[in-house]
Scaffold this motif. Structure first.
Motif, PDB file in Angstrom:
ATOM      1  N   GLU A   1     -33.126 128.307  67.198  1.00  0.00           N
ATOM      2  CA  GLU A   1     -32.053 128.954  66.723  1.00  0.00           C
ATOM      3  C   GLU A   1     -32.544 130.243  66.224  1.00  0.00           C
ATOM      4  O   GLU A   1     -33.419 130.416  65.535  1.00  0.00           O
ATOM      5  CB  GLU A   1     -31.706 128.240  65.284  1.00  0.00           C
ATOM      6  CG  GLU A   1     -30.940 126.728  65.556  1.00  0.00           C
ATOM      7  CD  GLU A   1     -30.731 125.847  64.401  1.00  0.00           C
ATOM      8  OE1 GLU A   1     -29.632 126.334  63.743  1.00  0.00           O
ATOM      9  OE2 GLU A   1     -31.472 125.270  63.864  1.00  0.00           O
ATOM     10  N   GLU A   2     -31.765 131.306  66.738  1.00  0.00           N
ATOM     11  CA  GLU A   2     -32.119 132.707  66.374  1.00  0.00           C
ATOM     12  C   GLU A   2     -32.091 132.944  64.915  1.00  0.00           C
ATOM     13  O   GLU A   2     -30.928 132.694  64.309  1.00  0.00           O
ATOM     14  CB  GLU A   2     -31.351 133.900  66.983  1.00  0.00           C
ATOM     15  CG  GLU A   2     -31.473 134.976  67.092  1.00  0.00           C
ATOM     16  CD  GLU A   2     -33.003 135.497  67.570  1.00  0.00           C
ATOM     17  OE1 GLU A   2     -33.612 136.327  67.015  1.00  0.00           O
ATOM     18  OE2 GLU A   2     -33.419 135.045  68.569  1.00  0.00           O
ATOM     19  N   GLY A   3     -32.989 133.572  64.297  1.00  0.00           N
ATOM     20  CA  GLY A   3     -32.977 134.044  62.871  1.00  0.00           C
ATOM     21  C   GLY A   3     -33.175 133.046  61.833  1.00  0.00           C
ATOM     22  O   GLY A   3     -32.752 133.195  60.718  1.00  0.00           O
ATOM     23  N   VAL A   4     -33.609 131.752  62.351  1.00  0.00           N
ATOM     24  CA  VAL A   4     -33.838 130.615  61.462  1.00  0.00           C
ATOM     25  C   VAL A   4     -35.199 130.466  61.343  1.00  0.00           C
ATOM     26  O   VAL A   4     -36.068 130.359  62.028  1.00  0.00           O
ATOM     27  CB  VAL A   4     -33.265 129.231  62.088  1.00  0.00           C
ATOM     28  CG1 VAL A   4     -33.365 128.009  61.072  1.00  0.00           C
ATOM     29  CG2 VAL A   4     -31.537 129.468  61.962  1.00  0.00           C
ATOM     30  N   TYR A   5     -35.517 130.348  59.763  1.00  0.00           N
ATOM     31  CA  TYR A   5     -36.803 130.142  59.488  1.00  0.00           C
ATOM     32  C   TYR A   5     -36.750 128.900  58.644  1.00  0.00           C
ATOM     33  O   TYR A   5     -35.912 128.709  57.760  1.00  0.00           O
ATOM     34  CB  TYR A   5     -37.346 131.564  58.679  1.00  0.00           C
ATOM     35  CG  TYR A   5     -37.545 132.632  59.568  1.00  0.00           C
ATOM     36  CD1 TYR A   5     -38.715 132.839  60.097  1.00  0.00           C
ATOM     37  CD2 TYR A   5     -36.513 133.504  59.869  1.00  0.00           C
ATOM     38  CE1 TYR A   5     -38.895 133.979  60.979  1.00  0.00           C
ATOM     39  CE2 TYR A   5     -36.433 134.390  60.870  1.00  0.00           C
ATOM     40  CZ  TYR A   5     -37.925 134.705  61.440  1.00  0.00           C
ATOM     41  OH  TYR A   5     -37.882 136.009  62.261  1.00  0.00           O
ATOM     42  N   TYR A   6     -38.083 128.429  58.454  1.00  0.00           N
ATOM     43  CA  TYR A   6     -38.351 127.342  57.617  1.00  0.00           C
ATOM     44  C   TYR A   6     -39.687 127.445  56.604  1.00  0.00           C
ATOM     45  O   TYR A   6     -40.728 128.131  57.150  1.00  0.00           O
ATOM     46  CB  TYR A   6     -38.678 126.110  58.281  1.00  0.00           C
ATOM     47  CG  TYR A   6     -37.466 125.477  59.192  1.00  0.00           C
ATOM     48  CD1 TYR A   6     -36.396 124.919  58.506  1.00  0.00           C
ATOM     49  CD2 TYR A   6     -37.531 126.053  60.482  1.00  0.00           C
ATOM     50  CE1 TYR A   6     -35.359 124.382  59.357  1.00  0.00           C
ATOM     51  CE2 TYR A   6     -36.452 125.648  61.115  1.00  0.00           C
ATOM     52  CZ  TYR A   6     -35.378 124.926  60.954  1.00  0.00           C
ATOM     53  OH  TYR A   6     -34.255 124.452  61.547  1.00  0.00           O
ATOM     54  N   ILE A   7     -39.507 127.012  55.274  1.00  0.00           N
ATOM     55  CA  ILE A   7     -40.575 127.325  54.566  1.00  0.00           C
ATOM     56  C   ILE A   7     -41.085 125.953  54.171  1.00  0.00           C
ATOM     57  O   ILE A   7     -40.134 125.313  53.572  1.00  0.00           O
ATOM     58  CB  ILE A   7     -40.343 128.291  53.387  1.00  0.00           C
ATOM     59  CG1 ILE A   7     -39.964 129.556  53.575  1.00  0.00           C
ATOM     60  CG2 ILE A   7     -41.576 128.351  52.325  1.00  0.00           C
ATOM     61  CD1 ILE A   7     -39.569 130.547  52.719  1.00  0.00           C
ATOM     62  N   VAL A   8     -42.308 125.682  54.169  1.00  0.00           N
ATOM     63  CA  VAL A   8     -43.030 124.305  53.759  1.00  0.00           C
ATOM     64  C   VAL A   8     -43.991 124.778  52.722  1.00  0.00           C
ATOM     65  O   VAL A   8     -44.877 125.708  52.837  1.00  0.00           O
ATOM     66  CB  VAL A   8     -43.516 123.650  54.692  1.00  0.00           C
ATOM     67  CG1 VAL A   8     -44.048 122.226  54.027  1.00  0.00           C
ATOM     68  CG2 VAL A   8     -42.559 123.426  55.928  1.00  0.00           C
ATOM     69  N   SER A   9     -43.772 124.321  51.480  1.00  0.00           N
ATOM     70  CA  SER A   9     -44.933 124.430  50.362  1.00  0.00           C
ATOM     71  C   SER A   9     -45.323 123.208  49.835  1.00  0.00           C
ATOM     72  O   SER A   9     -44.536 122.138  49.897  1.00  0.00           O
ATOM     73  CB  SER A   9     -44.286 125.283  49.318  1.00  0.00           C
ATOM     74  OG  SER A   9     -43.180 124.730  48.669  1.00  0.00           O
TER      75      SER A   9
END
Length: 78
Positions: free
Chosen positions: A21-29
């Motif tokens: 998916e263009e422009g989709v980011y995920y952050i995992v902390s």
């Protein structure tokens, strides 16, 4: 990122970009425990950080998880 990773209860954070998916980011902390994550989540510092990032967001969701088992892969050299 330091607004999160400088917190003493934060164990690390990763930013990943979707390949589908263009422009989709995920952050995992990763956090020492949920209680201290929740304290951070409601802190003035975090609220200020979110305010700065808000113009770059089009939406989002959050899920908390607990690792039940971890395995080290052969590629780590360990």
């Amino acid at each position: 990122g330091r607004a999160v990773t400088d917190h003493p209860a934060n164990l690390g954070q990763w930013l990943s970009r979707s390949q589908e998916e263009e422009g989709v980011y995920y952050i995992v902390s990763d956090w020492a425990d949920e209680r201290r994550f929740r304290e951070f989540e409601h802190s003035e510092g975090h609220l200020a950080h979110r305010t700065r990032l808000h113009p770059f967001r089009s939406g989002g969701s959050m899920t908390t998880m607990r690792v039940v088992y971890a395995m080290t892969g052969a590629g780590t050299g360990q």
